[in-house]
Design a protein around this motif. Structure first.
Motif, PDB file in Angstrom:
ATOM      1  N   HIS A  33     -35.861 -37.203 -50.537  1.00 59.90           N
ATOM      2  CA  HIS A  33     -34.681 -37.956 -50.108  1.00 59.90           C
ATOM      3  C   HIS A  33     -34.512 -37.937 -48.590  1.00 59.90           C
ATOM      4  N   THR A  81     -39.288 -37.804 -57.551  1.00 62.77           N
ATOM      5  CA  THR A  81     -37.985 -38.463 -57.663  1.00 62.77           C
ATOM      6  C   THR A  81     -36.893 -37.708 -56.923  1.00 62.77           C
ATOM      7  N   GLY A  82     -37.020 -36.381 -56.848  1.00 59.90           N
ATOM      8  CA  GLY A  82     -35.982 -35.575 -56.230  1.00 59.90           C
ATOM      9  C   GLY A  82     -34.707 -35.517 -57.038  1.00 59.90           C
ATOM     10  N   GLU A  83     -34.755 -35.967 -58.279  1.00 58.23           N
ATOM     11  CA  GLU A  83     -33.549 -36.027 -59.107  1.00 58.23           C
ATOM     12  C   GLU A  83     -33.218 -34.661 -59.717  1.00 58.23           C
ATOM     13  N   PRO A 113     -35.452 -31.900 -53.833  1.00 57.52           N
ATOM     14  CA  PRO A 113     -34.971 -33.173 -53.301  1.00 57.52           C
ATOM     15  C   PRO A 113     -35.538 -33.593 -51.951  1.00 57.52           C
ATOM     16  N   CYS A 171     -33.479 -29.018 -58.689  1.00 57.10           N
ATOM     17  CA  CYS A 171     -34.197 -30.171 -58.143  1.00 57.10           C
ATOM     18  C   CYS A 171     -35.003 -29.783 -56.920  1.00 57.10           C
TER      19      CYS A 171
END
Length: 271
Positions: free
Chosen positions: A148, A175-177, A145, A143
């Motif tokens: 976030h 999304t940083g998922e 991230p 990811c």
């Protein structure tokens, strides 16, 4: 070999497990193999040494512990917010060092294979994307991230966007998922997924296959691959044709074609 200033354990292990193969292992498991200044310096130094060694034909990059790399060492970076410039000069220096290390991988004459177990996040994901090839264990995850914590993964974006489609890259960046190993393979971030714990063995097997080829051909091919990617279609074909002419005139190409015709194993000389 570089070490952390507070401990005696080497931050990078450099080994040659087989003829023609160098194995670099990130060795900060307690810090999730985050890319400290010392670790980046050690990787860069090791790559510079390998670059001039014709006996090393392939490099495998692995990591100790359950995490491949958590990216930049944020504790190291945050400490410099107390600097008079709020860390601007330090951040610029660290990001420049990291970018130079990633480019060393791309420009290294030898192919580099990442063997990924566990999580590769932010600059750790960038590290995987910067390698020429990657093998992931089934439990590996990836990811970018930064969103976030209010920090867009701009430098990881450079390597990521050159590996996978724009929409997949933007999905990861916005999304940083987490992306699992199977999706990473589907996206094109890794070449193949193997059983958990088997990434290093699979990467070494791939390295063994590549190391059996002409070292000159590997060097010519890797360089030409990245050069033509930055060109328009016509220029890319002109460049690739010129490279292939020079390659055809090399001793190893003459030997390889002769061996194919004569149905024997080639004797590579790297020239």
């Amino acid at each position: 070999m570089n070490t952390e200033t507070t401990i005696d354990t080497p931050v990078l292990l450099v080994e040659e497990p087989e003829e023609g193969i160098a194995l670099l292992t990130l060795n900060r498991p307690r810090a999730r193999n985050s890319l400290s200044e010392a670790l980046m310096a050690a990787v860069s130094k090791a790559l510079d040494g390998i670059a001039s060694r014709p006996d090393v034909r392939v490099v495998v990059l692995a990591a100790a512990g359950p995490v491949f790399s958590a990216g930049h060492d944020l504790k190291e970076m945050t400490a410099h917010r107390a600097d008079p410039d709020r860390g601007r000069a330090y951040f610029s220096d660290v990001l420049g060092t990291c970018s130079a290390m990633m480019q060393r991988i791309v420009r290294l004459p030898q192919p580099v294979i990442a063997a990924v177990e566990g999580v590769a996040t932010a600059a750790g994901c960038q590290l995987v994307a910067s390698c020429d090839l990657a093998v992931a264990g089934a439990a590996a995850r990836f990811c970018t991230p930064g969103v976030h914590i209010g920090l867009f993964c701009s430098t990881p974006m450079v390597a990521l966007s050159r590996n996978i489609s724009r929409k997949h890259a933007m999905e990861m960046l916005l999304t940083g998922e987490m992306v699992d190993a199977q999706d990473a393979a589907r996206f094109g971030l890794v070449n193949r997924v193997v059983a958990e714990g088997e990434a290093l063995a699979a990467a070494l097997a791939m390295a063994r296959t590549i190391a059996a080829k002409s070292p000159l051909t590997l060097k010519i091919g890797k360089r030409a691959f990245y050069e033509q990617l930055e060109m328009g279609l016509s220029d890319a074909y002109r460049h690739a044709s010129a490279v292939m002419v020079e390659n055809m005139l090399a001793r190893d190409a003459e030997e390889g074609i002769g061996a194919f015709i004569e149905k024997r194993e080639p004797n590579w000389q790297g020239r």
